[in-house]
Design an enzyme around this catalytic site. Structure first.
Site, PDB file in Angstrom:
ATOM      1  CG  ASP A  36     -27.318 -12.183  60.485  1.00 49.90           C
ATOM      2  OD1 ASP A  36     -26.856 -13.293  60.138  1.00 49.90           O
ATOM      3  OD2 ASP A  36     -27.083 -11.313  61.149  1.00 49.90           O
ATOM      4  CD  GLN A  67     -18.778 -12.506  57.513  1.00 47.47           C
ATOM      5  OE1 GLN A  67     -17.892 -12.229  56.481  1.00 47.47           O
ATOM      6  NE2 GLN A  67     -18.944 -13.554  58.375  1.00 47.47           N
ATOM      7  CE  LYS A  94     -24.214 -13.362  53.181  1.00 50.18           C
ATOM      8  NZ  LYS A  94     -25.102 -12.631  54.378  1.00 50.18           N
ATOM      9  N   GLY A 101     -23.034 -17.301  59.578  1.00 47.70           N
ATOM     10  CA  GLY A 101     -23.990 -18.308  59.890  1.00 47.70           C
ATOM     11  C   GLY A 101     -24.923 -18.425  58.759  1.00 47.70           C
ATOM     12  CG  HIS A 102     -24.375 -18.826  55.138  1.00 49.37           C
ATOM     13  ND1 HIS A 102     -23.632 -18.650  54.195  1.00 49.37           N
ATOM     14  CD2 HIS A 102     -24.298 -17.406  55.494  1.00 49.37           C
ATOM     15  CE1 HIS A 102     -22.790 -17.493  53.895  1.00 49.37           C
ATOM     16  NE2 HIS A 102     -23.443 -16.570  54.919  1.00 49.37           N
TER      17      HIS A 102
HETATM   18  P1  IMP Z   1     -16.137 -10.345  63.485  1.00 50.69           P
HETATM   19  O1  IMP Z   1     -16.393 -10.662  62.183  1.00 50.69           O
HETATM   20  O2  IMP Z   1     -16.453 -11.459  64.456  1.00 50.69           O
HETATM   21  O3  IMP Z   1     -14.947  -9.726  63.751  1.00 50.69           O
HETATM   22  O4  IMP Z   1     -17.297  -9.310  63.981  1.00 50.69           O
HETATM   23  C1  IMP Z   1     -17.402  -7.864  63.448  1.00 50.69           C
HETATM   24  C2  IMP Z   1     -18.927  -7.673  63.335  1.00 50.69           C
HETATM   25  O5  IMP Z   1     -19.528  -8.231  62.168  1.00 50.69           O
HETATM   26  C3  IMP Z   1     -19.933  -7.700  64.453  1.00 50.69           C
HETATM   27  O6  IMP Z   1     -20.788  -6.719  64.569  1.00 50.69           O
HETATM   28  C4  IMP Z   1     -20.339  -9.043  64.170  1.00 50.69           C
HETATM   29  O7  IMP Z   1     -21.690  -9.291  64.887  1.00 50.69           O
HETATM   30  C5  IMP Z   1     -20.551  -8.920  62.564  1.00 50.69           C
HETATM   31  N1  IMP Z   1     -20.589 -10.192  61.735  1.00 50.69           N
HETATM   32  C6  IMP Z   1     -19.763 -10.899  61.291  1.00 50.69           C
HETATM   33  N2  IMP Z   1     -20.164 -12.005  60.913  1.00 50.69           N
HETATM   34  C7  IMP Z   1     -21.737 -11.817  60.586  1.00 50.69           C
HETATM   35  C8  IMP Z   1     -22.605 -12.614  59.877  1.00 50.69           C
HETATM   36  O8  IMP Z   1     -22.336 -13.434  59.116  1.00 50.69           O
HETATM   37  N3  IMP Z   1     -23.920 -11.863  60.122  1.00 50.69           N
HETATM   38  C9  IMP Z   1     -23.994 -10.795  60.861  1.00 50.69           C
HETATM   39  N4  IMP Z   1     -23.195  -9.994  61.337  1.00 50.69           N
HETATM   40  C10 IMP Z   1     -21.839 -10.538  61.357  1.00 50.69           C
END
Ligand code: IMP
Length: 431
Positions: free
Chosen positions: A12, A219, A15, A39-40
């Site tokens: 977040d 991420q 990017k 989420g971009h």
């Molecule tokens: P997962 O990717 O759904 O398995 O989540 C694993 C961890 O990564 C959790 O704490 C999510 O909130 C975090 N996470 C996954 N994708 C994002 C992102 O795009 N932005 C921020 N946090 C993320």
């Protein structure tokens, strides 16, 4: 010129905006890892557009966009995003390709994830996005996954049905619903099949033509499974190297690795966060910065800028310049803090310790700086920034051992300051 854009904190960082702003300089955009957990957010024709799976550069109609083999793709999420883009008048024909090698996320994976206590949002849980990402990567590593290319095969429906029937987490409550789930997924696969292809010849030809690539990380470094705050991480590799690997792009063809860092820190989901603020300052950053997860709608946790977090990401990824985002959100604070390092049991740490029990107990050591009151959101030149703001940036640069090349002072593409006088940034500035 080829560049990778990666997150240096916990996601977040903005990017999407940076990828979108730099896009006109490139011919190809590729994602290499992650899924629709990302989420971009970009501003397209004055309106917000949130993308999860499809590269943020897709609104640049002359660009070719690739979804790489290292991703995990949910056909339903993909189709939903295609529909959204079509509604917004963005033509995709002949310019969006998905690797046949990427693994699929199916209802099996979301059901498994929901049943896992350690992945939920409860006390001590990872707090995942519940998109089935982790279980899909597990299956891929176990070499039993269904992949995007499989949707083009006549026996795919049988394989999908078997896979769902062999999922106790799904059949325990809704065995009778499986035929409907299969039909729904098969319908989405009709759309996915239109974009499924082998990326190797596309990338090989583009490299031979010396076409330019913009690689879009998802991420962030500290959410990566190898270098992040394990187990509070996602299941993919979030480094620049992981991004190249996932797309199938040769790492020695990268010229620039842009590390995106927010001017403060945020985190969604579980896990320790040394500079987290639980007071009205944190609340104020959360409100002014509109820190709500673009994928899940969860409120993001907020805190001061944490230099060890960004510094280690910069070192491991070989960041060539930082893009510092949301600097405008810090306008109006009387003082600002930056964590320079941590202390634990008398020992100094300049990186996050491997053990999250230790990280939960570190004491962040802060540098305190005076804030600024001037509105910076309409400024376009680095030297026009108020002295206290410049001081804040320089302190971040000193503590992270990185130069800032891009500064974002608002969500709109034009609210961007390019700083470095390199050919790359001069060319960017002209766009
Ligand atoms: P997962 O990717 O759904 O398995 O989540 C694993 C961890 O990564 C959790 O704490 C999510 O909130 C975090 N996470 C996954 N994708 C994002 C992102 O795009 N932005 C921020 N946090 C993320």
């Amino acid at each position: 010129m080829n560049a990778a854009i990666i997150g240096t904190q916990w996601g977040d960082e903005g990017k999407g905006k940076i990828v979108d702003k730099l896009a006109p300089f490139f011919e190809y955009n590729g994602r290499g890892e992650g899924a629709h957990n990302a989420g971009h957010t970009i501003i397209h024709k004055g309106e917000e557009l949130v993308l999860h799976l499809i590269p943020s550069a897709i609104t640049h109609l002359e660009m070719i966009c690739l979804l790489g083999s290292g991703m995990v793709i949910d056909a339903r999420a993909f189709t939903k995003e295609i529909e959204l883009l079509t509604t917004r008048g963005i033509s995709l024909h002949g310019r969006l390709f998905v690797s046949m090698r990427a693994a699929l996320i199916t209802p099996r994976h979301t059901a498994i994830e929901k049943s896992r206590k350690n992945l939920g949002a409860g006390t001590g849980g990872v707090g995942t996005t519940m998109r089935g990402v982790g279980p899909a990567y597990e299956e891929h590593r176990a070499r039993t996954a269904l992949r995007v290319g499989d949707v083009t095969k006549p026996d795919f429906k049988i394989k999908l049905t078997h896979s769902l029937l062999e999922t106790p987490e799904l059949t325990a409550t809704s065995r009778a619903e499986i035929p409907a789930l299969v039909e729904e997924y098969m319908k989405a696969c009709e759309t996915l099949a239109l974009y499924a292809t082998e990326l190797e010849p596309i990338i090989a030809n583009a490299l031979q033509d010396r076409s330019s690539f913009e690689l879009e990380g998802a991420q962030a470094h500290n959410l990566g499974v190898n270098h992040g705050t394990y187990p509070y991480v996602t299941s993919s590799s979030c480094t620049a190297a992981g991004l190249c690997e996932g797309l199938g792009f040769p790492i020695n063809r990268l010229d620039s690795i842009v590390g995106v860092a927010k001017a403060y820190t945020t985190r969604v989901g579980g896990g320790p966060f040394a500079t987290e603020l639980f007071d009205e300052v944190g609340q104020r950053i959360q409100t002014i910065g509109r820190e709500i997860g673009a994928s899940t709608g969860r409120a993001r946790r907020t805190g001061w800028f944490d230099a060890p977090v960004v510094r280690q990401a910069a070192i491991t990824n070989g960041v060539t310049e930082l893009a510092l985002t949301k600097l405008d959100i810090l306008t109006g604070f009387s003082e600002l803090k930056i964590c320079s390092h941590y202390l634990l049991g008398g020992r100094r740490y300049d990186h996050i310790p491997w053990d999250m029990n230790d990280y939960a107990n570190v004491e962040p050591v802060y540098v305190t700086l005076p804030g600024w009151t001037e509105d910076i959101s309409s400024l376009r030149r680095f030297n026009e920034l108020p002295e206290n703001c410049l001081n804040y940036i320089r302190t971040i640069e000193d503590l992270t051992c990185c130069q800032t090349g891009i500064i974002s002072v608002g969500p709109a593409p034009e609210q961007t300051i390019f700083r470095v006088n390199s050919d790359f940034f001069e060319a960017m500035d002209e766009h």
